[in-house]
Motif scaffolding. Structure first.
Motif, PDB file in Angstrom:
ATOM      1  N   THR A   1       0.843  -1.189   0.000  1.00  0.00           N
ATOM      2  CA  THR A   1       0.000   0.000   0.000  1.00  0.00           C
ATOM      3  C   THR A   1       0.877   1.237   0.000  1.00  0.00           C
ATOM      4  OG1 THR A   1      -1.777  -1.128   1.185  1.00  0.00           O
ATOM      5  CG2 THR A   1      -1.802   1.272   1.218  1.00  0.00           C
TER       6      THR A   1
ATOM      7  N   SER B   1       1.399   5.399  -0.104  1.00  0.00           N
ATOM      8  CA  SER B   1       0.685   6.540   0.474  1.00  0.00           C
ATOM      9  C   SER B   1       1.435   7.819   0.157  1.00  0.00           C
ATOM     10  CB  SER B   1       0.540   6.376   1.991  1.00  0.00           C
ATOM     11  OG  SER B   1       1.805   6.269   2.615  1.00  0.00           O
ATOM     12  N   ASP B   2       0.696   8.904   0.084  1.00  0.00           N
ATOM     13  CA  ASP B   2       1.287  10.209  -0.207  1.00  0.00           C
ATOM     14  C   ASP B   2       0.888  11.189   0.891  1.00  0.00           C
ATOM     15  OD1 ASP B   2       2.711  12.010  -2.225  1.00  0.00           O
ATOM     16  OD2 ASP B   2       0.837  13.086  -1.883  1.00  0.00           O
TER      17      ASP B   2
ATOM     18  N   THR C   1      -1.044  14.584  -0.197  1.00  0.00           N
ATOM     19  CA  THR C   1      -2.465  14.529  -0.551  1.00  0.00           C
ATOM     20  C   THR C   1      -3.291  13.728   0.450  1.00  0.00           C
ATOM     21  OG1 THR C   1      -2.142  12.534  -1.888  1.00  0.00           O
ATOM     22  CG2 THR C   1      -1.882  14.664  -3.005  1.00  0.00           C
ATOM     23  N   GLY C   2      -2.624  12.947   1.316  1.00  0.00           N
ATOM     24  CA  GLY C   2      -3.343  12.094   2.240  1.00  0.00           C
ATOM     25  C   GLY C   2      -3.934  10.855   1.596  1.00  0.00           C
ATOM     26  N   ARG C   3      -3.549  10.593   0.362  1.00  0.00           N
ATOM     27  CA  ARG C   3      -4.101   9.468  -0.402  1.00  0.00           C
ATOM     28  C   ARG C   3      -3.282   8.206  -0.170  1.00  0.00           C
ATOM     29  NH1 ARG C   3      -3.913   7.610  -6.021  1.00  0.00           N
ATOM     30  NH2 ARG C   3      -2.048   8.882  -6.340  1.00  0.00           N
ATOM     31  N   SER C   4      -3.932   7.048  -0.197  1.00  0.00           N
ATOM     32  CA  SER C   4      -3.216   5.777  -0.184  1.00  0.00           C
ATOM     33  C   SER C   4      -3.872   4.842  -1.188  1.00  0.00           C
ATOM     34  CB  SER C   4      -3.205   5.153   1.214  1.00  0.00           C
ATOM     35  OG  SER C   4      -4.514   4.845   1.636  1.00  0.00           O
ATOM     36  N   TRP C   5      -3.080   3.923  -1.729  1.00  0.00           N
ATOM     37  CA  TRP C   5      -3.607   3.029  -2.758  1.00  0.00           C
ATOM     38  C   TRP C   5      -2.804   1.721  -2.778  1.00  0.00           C
ATOM     39  CZ3 TRP C   5      -0.689   7.298  -3.239  1.00  0.00           C
ATOM     40  CH2 TRP C   5       0.490   7.227  -3.994  1.00  0.00           C
TER      41      TRP C   5
ATOM     42  N   ASP D   1       3.571  12.615 -10.067  1.00  0.00           N
ATOM     43  CA  ASP D   1       2.172  13.039 -10.205  1.00  0.00           C
ATOM     44  C   ASP D   1       2.127  13.931 -11.437  1.00  0.00           C
ATOM     45  OD1 ASP D   1      -0.312  14.289 -10.151  1.00  0.00           O
ATOM     46  OD2 ASP D   1      -0.344  14.502  -7.971  1.00  0.00           O
TER      47      ASP D   1
END
Length: 228
Positions: A18, A20-21, A24-28, A181
């Protein structure tokens, strides 16, 4: 683990990681296949053997090569592939001298040659099955500002992770294949791992950095992968 040419290779198993950034607070989640990964960053001796060049600002055969751009790294991969009779992984613009912005560089995923790890492969390999910020006590596994004497150190001098990979944290930041990005940063590529001049916070498995593919600086190098 196996040896070819100037390096030791570690077989990294397939798995799920997983990413995470923090910005941006995003995780994938990303599924990654098995690959070969160099046990340590490309050294100055290995880089010189393949390319004939010694670009680093510090000097020593067992020091990681630094002051190499993303372009330098992908060209090294292709040169190494050709030396060993493998199909180069990258299609590069004709006549590119490393001054471009990364547009036009393509990855042939079916090629058996050497390449940069993807960002997901890098983090999966760094973690080696662990879930914390690091795969061990930082002073034992990495050269960072607090213990490096504020200078570059030889590869392999700290404790490896459980898969036998050295210097995944600290030492030099490592170029990955991926764009960081594209909508926000255009052609900037991902850097991972932290470096010899970084504070402890930057030397963590999840930390992402970015830079233009032409950047050359004294705490950025790379390690080499190969698909299985």
């Amino acid at each position: 683990m196996g040896m070819t040419g100037e390096n030791v290779w570690v077989t990294v198993p397939e798995g799920l990681v997983t990413l995470s950034d923090r910005r941006t607070g995003r995780s994938w989640p990303v599924e990654v296949g098995s690959c070969l990964l160099a046990a340590h960053p490309v050294t100055q001796a290995w880089y010189a053997h393949v390319t004939g060049d010694r670009p680093s600002s510090a000097h020593g055969d067992r020091l990681p090569v630094e002051s190499v751009s993303w372009w330098d790294a992908v060209r090294f991969c292709n040169s190494l592939s050709l030396r060993e009779g493998l199909t180069p992984a990258y299609r590069l613009p004709c006549g590119d001298g490393g001054g471009g912005d990364g547009v036009g560089a393509g990855w042939d995923a079916s090629a058996n040659g050497y390449r940069l790890p993807t960002e997901a492969e890098w983090e999966h390999a760094c973690r080696a099955g662990t879930t914390g910020a690091r795969y061990g006590e930082l002073d034992e596994i990495a050269w960072h500002r607090g213990n490096s004497g504020e200078r570059l150190r030889e590869v392999g001098g700290r404790r490896p992770n459980s898969w036998g990979l050295y210097d995944m944290l600290g030492g030099v930041w490592e170029w990955c294949w991926d764009l960081y990005d594209s909508e926000v940063y255009g052609t900037y590529r991902v850097l991972r791992g932290g470096g010899w001049f970084d504070e402890r916070w930057s030397c963590r498995a999840s930390v992402r950095r970015r830079s233009h593919p032409t950047l050359r600086i004294d705490d950025v190098g790379f390690r080499v992968a190969r698909s299985l």
